[in-house]
Scaffold this motif. Structure first.
Motif, short mmCIF file in Angstrom:
data_model
loop_
_atom_site.label_atom_id
_atom_site.label_comp_id
_atom_site.label_asym_id
_atom_site.label_seq_id
_atom_site.Cartn_x
_atom_site.Cartn_y
_atom_site.Cartn_z
N TRP A 72 0.61 -1.38 0.08
CA TRP A 72 0.10 -0.02 0.00
C TRP A 72 0.79 1.21 -0.13
O TRP A 72 0.34 2.23 -0.45
N LYS A 73 1.94 1.24 0.63
CA LYS A 73 2.84 2.41 0.75
C LYS A 73 3.01 3.11 -0.48
O LYS A 73 2.84 4.49 -0.77
N CYS A 99 2.07 7.61 -4.53
CA CYS A 99 1.70 8.07 -5.51
C CYS A 99 0.65 9.04 -5.74
O CYS A 99 0.41 10.13 -6.62
N HIS A 100 -0.44 8.53 -4.97
CA HIS A 100 -1.68 9.97 -4.89
C HIS A 100 -1.09 10.91 -4.29
O HIS A 100 -1.78 12.04 -4.51
N ASN A 156 9.86 11.55 -5.39
CA ASN A 156 9.07 11.76 -6.59
C ASN A 156 9.65 11.23 -7.77
O ASN A 156 8.80 10.50 -8.66
N GLN A 157 10.80 11.17 -8.23
CA GLN A 157 11.52 10.59 -9.51
C GLN A 157 11.42 9.19 -9.47
O GLN A 157 10.94 8.67 -10.23
N LEU A 158 11.70 8.65 -8.03
CA LEU A 158 11.52 7.20 -7.93
C LEU A 158 9.80 6.58 -8.36
O LEU A 158 9.77 5.74 -8.98
N LEU A 159 9.08 7.51 -7.64
CA LEU A 159 7.70 7.21 -7.81
C LEU A 159 7.16 7.46 -9.35
O LEU A 159 6.57 6.60 -9.84
N ASP A 160 7.70 8.34 -10.00
CA ASP A 160 7.44 8.54 -11.21
C ASP A 160 7.95 7.41 -12.26
O ASP A 160 7.37 6.77 -13.15
N LEU A 210 -2.27 8.62 -12.07
CA LEU A 210 -0.93 8.06 -11.36
C LEU A 210 -0.10 8.70 -12.43
O LEU A 210 1.10 8.43 -11.91
N ALA A 211 -0.27 9.08 -13.61
CA ALA A 211 0.91 9.38 -14.31
C ALA A 211 1.67 10.65 -14.04
O ALA A 211 1.07 11.36 -13.20
#
Length: 121
Positions: free
Chosen positions: A21-22, A27-28, A88-92, A120-121
């Motif tokens: 879940w994390k 991402c949201h 953010n970069q990792l999540l992207d 999510l994009a």
């Protein structure tokens, strides 16, 4: 405090943001602050209890901020902390890789649907 030993750096990352879940929560939150009720709507398979636990852990690790609005009725909003924004970069990259993977699987004939692709994009 005892020394924490990791075999490789990714272990430290997974310890903080790993699990089912994390990454989804993060991402949201990378686009806008959200209330827990809003997170429950966009992550329909998570229970309130699990969401609360995950949010507390992320807050404890200083990845997210929890802001209480003292109005009537009071409400709480979660957002990425400054430290959390460093993800953010990792999540992207995770989101992009997932999108490519879904497209690849779909091209191969697998029935795959993304409900929140635009969010999510």
């Amino acid at each position: 405090m005892s020394e924490k030993i990791y075999n490789i750096g990714v272990e430290a990352t997974i310890e903080i943001i790993g699990g089912k879940w994390k990454p989804i929560i993060l991402c949201h939150l990378r686009h806008q602050p959200m209330r827990s009720s809003e997170l429950l709507k966009v992550i329909p398979n998570i229970s309130q209890k699990v969401l609360t636990t995950q949010l507390r852990e992320l807050e404890k690790n200083e990845i997210i901020n929890r802001k209480i609005f003292p109005e009537l009725p009071p409400h709480v909003e979660y957002s990425l902390s400054e430290y959390g924004q460093s993800l953010n970069q990792l999540l992207d990259l995770l989101c992009t890789w997932g999108e490519v993977n879904i497209d690849r699987r779909s091209t191969r004939g697998e029935a795959v649907t993304v409900l929140n692709r635009d969010n999510l994009a």
